[in-house]
Scaffold this motif. Structure first.
Motif: not given
Length: 816
Positions: A55-74
């Motif tokens: 329900h929080s844009p900030t926590i959505q961004m934390l979680r989305a950043t994790s996904v991008r990091l694990y899935r794509d960047i690393l």
């Protein structure tokens, strides 16, 4: 003794993510110390779920950043897979209210840019063919969700960090942390490290490390179990057929999740009353261990999950994981500066450490290197709890938060655990008069007043059950005089010969003259609103500053940091003073009955402050109003607050005196277009973007964020705020509804309420596009409603009632 710029304590996903992101931002002189091996604690036994739902844009961004990091960047950086499975995920429900909540989160996600879709039972069947549909109304589908191997992801971050110069000291338990002048000394089993910054990323051990730092960390390890099945035939058949992995499925009503694990399944229940573990310190020898299974605790949840996913019963139990995960009182992580300590930071308390860890490390690294967080931090700021959040509080709230892991988030929701931690001098009197209390920063404050004591709010969507009561409170404030207990405000007294210089650099507005009141916004280095202070200059060497109750610790930190550069003393007097708002056209008459001070407009003009006598008690009186009516705020020594309140009641009895709470104040302040810190005023937006240009003065002045503020005035991504009215909706708007021009999402509701004096449904909205010159809609809980921009505030746009020069106030003036 070694030297380092930063020492991170804790080698789980959160700490290693911070190491990785600090190195990526150029801070290579960083050491991570870990008592055992990386991922020991809760990371290694996590189920690895990754979601965008929040329900929080900030926590959505934390979680989305994790996904991008694990899935794509690393994987791109290391050439190795992190074990991320792009399975997608869904939540299903039998509850109409839950479907409404799903619609709200889906609407918010249209603004934040994440793909979350409300789905029908037929679509659920297509996405997850193992799920039974009995009783389901629908769900929400998150196609970009998935799950990751926690160990692979953590080690990938560690590898990149080491290559960039970051160091990791394994088998190095921390034995002590002390302050030495402007540095910290971190004593480990392998030696002592002298560092400018120390970060508590200890997770399960966060409370102990906090105690070494001199902090109260409000987190508790909770025991969470999940089951791993043996081979499930239908899952094995899908694998053999080359079918895609099943999406993660959650049933919030039954409180469980299920995901595919190779040719089996994982079932994770969340019981309503889970046990807290090692509340006063984790055993020193504990590392990568688990506790014995306790399946009787979760038997009913297992049965419910098997009814929804019958295939669960076809595999048998291969293993049971029963291990600790940390919970804070609101289940959000603790990220940011530690209150009252220079160079001390927190990155701990996450119950979703892998899910949020990749993004949490990015968030804190940005904060440390740029001087401000990349997004509004209120939902995660480590200072949202104070010393009042003691042992009993953190335990009761952690148990509640775990049990409500899948609880519906209603607007104006008040959760019952660990209440009455901070009470104002008027608390008992408020209850006797029918106050229905809400909790803010540990304080109890009246939300609204019932006809009889003991009433409670019933959470829900639609027209609130308290609306008629709030209407009565507003009527009293508008026609006679009403009192509000505002003692919860944060209050600071600043004194000294450099006071005027201190105030001049505090924020974007010039300080007021002696005897006057000013509103100033302290800014981040990027020009966003850090804090909002009402500044009352009592004399040449003393000022009273008030701010939002929830901002107490962060505002005190900001003021103390600034005070170091001036010859001033700062005292937090929040607990020393009670405060009463006396508002309404008869407020002057009421106060005149209790003292001989001249309260005329000439002697006591709007936005001025004086020391006066009320019922023979010396008070600091501010002629100002947050509700748009003639009125005063009285700041009273705590021990005399009840005396003043009772005197006001007695003197106002024949005037028809009433009371009002936070909900009525919210209704009235929105009719005046007044912004609220924490929702409308946030660190991502400047005061100018919030429409407060009149409170910004930059000529011949120096203050934090000045240049960035000026640059953003002409930036192409300059946002703007406006007050709008919404037509045809029963649900008062609240944070998170998207604003649309046609099908294009252009803005977001930050706060809203029904305007009791104007009959308008009102919302303040940020627009990331130019203000519209055509019709727009606001999507509220899945439905579009026409909305129109208001050219002026709808109640008393000329401020005649605020400035009322005579005892007889101007009649209400409204703009429809």
């Amino acid at each position: 003794m070694e030297q380092a710029q930063v020492v991170i304590v804790g080698g789980g996903a959160m700490g290693v993510s911070l190491l990785y992101h600090l190195v990526e931002l150029g801070w290579s002189d960083v050491i991570l110390v870990e008592k055992n091996d990386l991922t020991h604690g809760s990371t290694w036994h996590a189920a690895g779920l990754c979601t965008h739902f929040s329900h929080s844009p900030t926590i959505q961004m934390l979680r989305a950043t994790s996904v991008r990091l694990y899935r794509d960047i690393l994987p791109a950086r290391t050439g190795e897979d992190c074990g991320f499975h792009s399975s997608g995920a869904m939540r299903v429900t039998r509850s109409a209210d839950r479907m409404t909540e799903f619609a709200h989160v889906a609407g918010l996600s249209k603004f934040t840019g994440f793909d979350l879709r409300v789905v029908t039972p037929a679509q659920i069947a297509e996405l997850h063919p193992l799920a039974q549909l009995d009783g389901l109304l629908g769900g929400i589908y998150e196609p970009d969700d998935g799950h990751v191997d926690p160990t692979l992801a953590t080690n990938a971050m560690a590898k990149v960090a080491r290559e960039g110069g970051g160091r990791i000291m394994r088998q190095s338990p921390v034995l002590g942390i002390t302050r030495d002048d402007d540095h910290w000394l971190v004593e480990t089993a392998k030696g002592t490290i002298r560092t400018r910054h120390v970060v508590n990323a200890a997770g399960t051990w966060g409370w102990e490390i906090g105690r070494m730092m001199g902090l109260n960390i409000p987190s508790v390890p909770m025991l969470h179990q999940y089951l791993v099945t043996d081979t499930v035939p239908v899952v094995a058949e899908r694998l053999a057929a080359g079918l895609p992995e099943l999406p993660i499925i959650r049933d919030p009503e039954e409180s469980w999740y299920v995901r595919q694990e190779r040719d089996g399944l994982i079932l994770g229940p969340y019981e309503r009353h889970a046990p807290a573990w090692s509340i006063d310190g984790v055993p020193p020898e504990f590392g990568a261990e688990l506790l014995p299974p306790e399946l009787d605790r979760i038997e009913s949840i297992i049965e419910a999950a098997m009814a929804r996913i019958p295939a669960l019963g076809d595999g048998g139990i291969k293993s049971v994981v029963n291990g600790p995960i940390t919970y804070t009182p609101d289940a959000n992580p603790l990220i940011g500066p530690a209150h009252g300590l220079e160079g001390a930071w927190l990155l701990t308390g996450s119950s979703m450490g892998v899910m949020e860890g990749g993004g949490a490390g990015w968030f804190l690294a940005h904060w440390m290197t740029h001087g401000a967080p990349p997004m509004e931090a209120h939902a995660v700021d480590s200072r949202r709890f104070g010393i009042w959040a003691g042992r009993d509080y953190r335990v009761e709230k952690a148990i509640e938060a775990y049990g409500l892991q899948f609880g519906i988030h209603y607007p104006h929701e008040e959760r019952p655990a660990a209440r009455n931690r901070r009470t104002t001098p008027l608390h008992e009197l408020m209850l006797e008069r029918g106050a229905v209390m809400g909790a803010v920063h540990g304080w109890e404050r009246p939300n609204w007043f019932s006809d009889k004591p003991g009433a409670i709010s019933q959470p829900g969507f639609g027209t609130p059950d308290w609306q008629p009561h709030v209407q009565r409170e507003v009527d009293a404030t508008t026609t006679t005089v009403a009192l509000q207990d505002i003692s919860v405000l944060s209050k600071f007294m600043v004194e000294g010969i450099d006071l005027l210089d201190f105030l001049a650099e505090l924020g974007a507005n010039r300080p007021p003259r002696i005897g006057r009141i000013g509103l100033t916004h302290a800014l981040t280095p990027q020009g966003g609103v850090h804090s909002e202070f009402t500044v009352s200059l009592l004399d040449n060497g003393r000022a009273l500053l008030t701010s939002a109750a929830a901002a107490e610790e962060r505002d005190e930190d900001l003021l103390r940091h600034l005070a170091q550069r001036f010859d001033v003393t700062l005292r937090n007097v929040t607990e020393d003073y009670g405060a009463i708002a006396v508002m309404g056209p008869k407020s002057r008459e009421l106060l005149s009955r209790l003292g001989d001070s001249d309260l005329s407009d000439t002697a006591f003009p709007w936005l001025s402050v004086q020391r006066i006598q009320v019922a023979q008690i010396a008070v600091i009186a501010l002629r100002m109003s947050y509700v748009g009516e003639l009125g005063w705020e009285l700041h009273i020594p705590r021990d005399h607050t009840v005396t003043v309140f009772r005197a006001l009641e007695e003197a106002g009895r024949d005037l028809g005196l009433g009371y009002y709470g936070a909900f009525a104040a919210d209704s009235m302040r929105l009719e005046k277009g007044y912004r609220a810190w924490g929702s409308d005023l946030i660190s991502e937006r400047t005061p100018c973007e919030a429409g407060l240009d009149a409170l910004v003065s930059v000529e011949r002045r120096v203050f934090t964020g000045r240049d960035a503020l000026l640059a953003r005035r002409t930036s192409p991504d300059h946002w703007s705020m406006a007050l709008v009215s919404v037509e045809g909706v029963e649900q008062p708007p609240f944070f998170g509804h998207p604003v649309k021009f046609g099908d294009r999402v252009v803005g977001l509701v930050t706060s809203g309420a029904y305007g009791c004096r104007t009959g308008l449904m009102l919302a303040l909205c940020y627009f990331r596009s130019p203000l519209p010159d055509r019709e727009m809609t606001i999507e509220i809980l899945g439905q579009d409603y026409p909305a129109r921009m208001l050219d002026t505030v709808p109640f008393d746009p000329g401020n005649g009632r605020l400035r009322a020069a005579s005892a007889k106030a101007n009649p209400p003036e409204t703009v429809s």
